[in-house]
Enzyme design. Structure first.
Site, PDB file in Angstrom:
ATOM      1  N   GLU A   1      42.422  81.240  10.516  1.00 59.25           N
ATOM      2  CA  GLU A   1      41.591  82.416  10.848  1.00 59.25           C
ATOM      3  C   GLU A   1      40.334  81.929  11.572  1.00 59.25           C
ATOM      4  O   GLU A   1      39.996  80.746  11.489  1.00 59.25           O
ATOM      5  CB  GLU A   1      41.185  83.147   9.557  1.00 59.25           C
ATOM      6  N   PRO A   2      39.628  82.867  12.240  1.00 60.43           N
ATOM      7  CA  PRO A   2      38.429  82.433  12.969  1.00 60.43           C
ATOM      8  C   PRO A   2      37.449  81.648  12.101  1.00 60.43           C
ATOM      9  O   PRO A   2      36.845  80.671  12.555  1.00 60.43           O
ATOM     10  CB  PRO A   2      37.822  83.759  13.450  1.00 60.43           C
TER      11      PRO A   2
ATOM     12  N   GLN B   1      45.746  55.381  33.422  1.00 54.93           N
ATOM     13  CA  GLN B   1      45.110  54.164  33.942  1.00 54.93           C
ATOM     14  C   GLN B   1      46.095  53.348  34.788  1.00 54.93           C
ATOM     15  O   GLN B   1      45.733  52.853  35.861  1.00 54.93           O
ATOM     16  CB  GLN B   1      44.590  53.319  32.762  1.00 54.93           C
TER      17      GLN B   1
ATOM     18  N   ILE C   1      47.635  81.418  16.840  1.00 54.18           N
ATOM     19  CA  ILE C   1      48.981  81.530  16.290  1.00 54.18           C
ATOM     20  C   ILE C   1      50.045  81.358  17.386  1.00 54.18           C
ATOM     21  O   ILE C   1      50.078  82.128  18.355  1.00 54.18           O
ATOM     22  CB  ILE C   1      49.177  82.889  15.566  1.00 54.18           C
TER      23      ILE C   1
ATOM     24  N   HIS D   1      48.464  54.458  36.476  1.00 49.63           N
ATOM     25  CA  HIS D   1      48.675  55.187  37.739  1.00 49.63           C
ATOM     26  C   HIS D   1      47.432  55.170  38.644  1.00 49.63           C
ATOM     27  O   HIS D   1      47.481  55.718  39.755  1.00 49.63           O
ATOM     28  CB  HIS D   1      49.036  56.661  37.473  1.00 49.63           C
ATOM     29  N   GLY D   2      46.313  54.631  38.152  1.00 51.38           N
ATOM     30  CA  GLY D   2      45.089  54.614  38.965  1.00 51.38           C
ATOM     31  C   GLY D   2      44.690  56.032  39.368  1.00 51.38           C
ATOM     32  O   GLY D   2      44.860  56.976  38.593  1.00 51.38           O
TER      33      GLY D   2
ATOM     34  N   ALA E   1      38.347  80.299   9.016  1.00 55.35           N
ATOM     35  CA  ALA E   1      39.079  79.462   8.047  1.00 55.35           C
ATOM     36  C   ALA E   1      40.113  78.622   8.791  1.00 55.35           C
ATOM     37  O   ALA E   1      41.253  79.036   8.962  1.00 55.35           O
ATOM     38  CB  ALA E   1      39.757  80.333   6.986  1.00 55.35           C
TER      39      ALA E   1
ATOM     40  N   ARG F   1      54.627  50.616  42.373  1.00 57.76           N
ATOM     41  CA  ARG F   1      53.330  50.515  43.051  1.00 57.76           C
ATOM     42  C   ARG F   1      52.996  49.058  43.409  1.00 57.76           C
ATOM     43  O   ARG F   1      52.987  48.190  42.537  1.00 57.76           O
ATOM     44  CB  ARG F   1      52.236  51.088  42.132  1.00 57.76           C
TER      45      ARG F   1
ATOM     46  N   GLU G   1      48.099  71.791  12.829  1.00 59.89           N
ATOM     47  CA  GLU G   1      48.634  71.518  11.480  1.00 59.89           C
ATOM     48  C   GLU G   1      47.745  70.515  10.718  1.00 59.89           C
ATOM     49  O   GLU G   1      48.237  69.681   9.964  1.00 59.89           O
ATOM     50  CB  GLU G   1      50.097  71.064  11.544  1.00 59.89           C
TER      51      GLU G   1
END
Ligand SMILES: Cc1cc2nc3c(=O)[nH]c(=O)nc-3n(C[C@H](O)[C@H](O)[C@H](O)COP(=O)(O)OP(=O)(O)OC[C@H]3O[C@@H](n4cnc5c(N)ncnc54)[C@H](O)[C@@H]3O)c2cc1C
Length: 381
Positions: free
Chosen positions: A127-128, A336, A157, A338-339, A130, A268, A363
């Protein structure tokens, strides 16, 4: 001790991998960009038994265990975590709450359509005001003739809008605090029960996350799930199983990011050779592979224990905590590797990284998992 999947489990893994590759992979970025919740996948997921993985065939399920379930969530999430979390929330939260604590009548009425994939399930604890402290639930259920009048709201939810059934917790006796919270089954179309704001999220954008509101919603007495006052206690037990699926979600996302890093490192070229030939890159890949393996082993241990009827509170939390933190780290390292290209939407790691972050929050956050693990460790020694 056996560290290998059986032939049958291996076949399940491969068939879900093929399904994810052909039915999900081509749409991943388009769904992510537009936050499209792919409800059109539901019949296909149902056909494969993925909406009733852990339930007996007599209740419309596939009759599998948590080892298969974790394998399935991992494979879906390797391609798209949004589909992974959707299948996980449907199976191990909503449907499992009904399977674990529902009466035979409730299982016939709600579990069979859920497990066979006719219905989609949602589960509302948060809940907002809880979140981590769900015992602070504010939604109320007041007895009335033939049932209960529920008022309040739930947020964050999964399947709040498309869900046909929502299991949600509300306070039935304020004095008893966490022992005064009960679970109810809400059905789509009930007067006073409606979805509300859909979140615009960082990651898992193709999964549907929204609020639900209860305004003088009448719930018939037969829709109370489990004993009165046991809703919170039962929800905590439901989460013991749910956290195994979040570990699987995290492992799958990490695996997808890792594979893209390995592929890229081989392709690469810099300084006249593939970057995979640099020890700095090799060490990253070695660490990623090792961490994913360790997370997967924790995930399988918890799943195996669950299948063998053991209590998994500590082991589920350990798997969820470790796998989720590994997932964020592996995805970041994949960027990283993949630069600059890793920072763009032309390559997969940025999405994996955005998706992975939920695993440290949903969760129960990492902080809450540490509290649970510490409590169990201190109790045991
Ligand atoms: C994409 C998504 C899907 C979700 N799906 C569902 C769903 O289907 N059903 C459902 O019920 N909920 C769902 N949730 C909610 C989720 O479980 C909560 O967001 C989560 O439990 C944390 O609650 P909160 O967001 O209110 O954070 P808060 O509880 O406000 O926490 C804020 C920060 O404080 C820390 N903190 C809080 N208490 C302590 C403490 N005692 N010690 C140390 N640190 C603490 C937290 O770890 C966190 O870092 C979903 C959330 C997201 C983002």
């Amino acid at each position: 001790m056996d560290f290998e999947l059986s032939e049958e489990q291996q076949q399940i893994k491969m068939s879900v991998r093929e399904f994810a590759q052909s039915e999900i992979a081509p749409h991943v970025m388009e769904w992510d960009e537009s936050q499209h919740f792919p409800i059109e996948l539901k019949p296909k997921l149902a056909e494969l038994g993925l909406l009733g993985v852990i339930f007996p065939e007599t209740y419309g399920g596939a009759g599998m265990g948590y080892v298969e379930y974790a394998t399935i969530i991992e494979e879906l999430s390797r391609v798209d975590g949004s589909v992974g979390i959707s299948v996980a929330a449907h199976n191990s939260l909503c449907s499992n709450h009904i399977y674990q604590y529902g009466t035979e009548e409730q299982k016939q009425k709600f579990l069979i359509p859920l497990a066979s994939g006719k219905y989609l399930g949602a589960w509302g604890l948060t809940e907002p005001s809880a979140g981590s402290d769900a015992s602070g639930t504010k939604s109320t259920a007041v007895p009335t003739e033939g049932g209960w009048i529920v008022n309040g709201s739930k947020n964050f939810i999964t399947h709040a809008i498309h869900g046909d059934i929502c299991v949600a917790m509300a306070v039935t006796d304020k004095e008893k605090r966490s022992k005064g919270i009960s679970a109810f089954v809400f059905e789509k179309g009930m007067q006073g029960f409606s979805p509300s704001k859909k979140e615009n999220k960082l990651g898992l954008r193709a999964s549907e996350t929204a609020s639900v509101v209860f305004e003088d919603c009448f719930v018939p007495a037969e829709n109370m799930l489990g004993d009165e006052g046991q809703g919170f206690v039962n929800a905590m037990e439901v989460l013991d199983g749910g956290r195994i699926s979040i570990a699987a979600l995290a492992v799958g996302i990490a695996q997808g990011a890792y594979e893209s890093a390995v592929r890229y490192a081989k392709e690469r070229q810099q300084f006249g050779k593939p970057i995979a030939e640099f020890q700095g890159i090799q060490f990253k890949l070695a660490d990623m592979a090792t961490k994913i393996d360790a997370a997967r082993l924790l995930m399988y241990r918890a799943a195996w224990m669950k299948d063998n009827g053991k209590k998994t509170t500590k082991e589920s939390s350990m798997a969820k905590l470790y796998a989720s933190e590994v997932s964020v780290n592996v995805c970041e390292e994949a960027i990283q590797v993949h630069g600059g290209y890793g920072y763009t939407k032309d390559y997969p790691p940025e999405k994996y990284w955005r998706d992975s972050k939920l695993c440290t929050i949903g969760e129960g956050t990492s902080e809450i998992q540490r509290i649970i693990i510490a409590r169990e460790v201190l109790r045991q020694l």
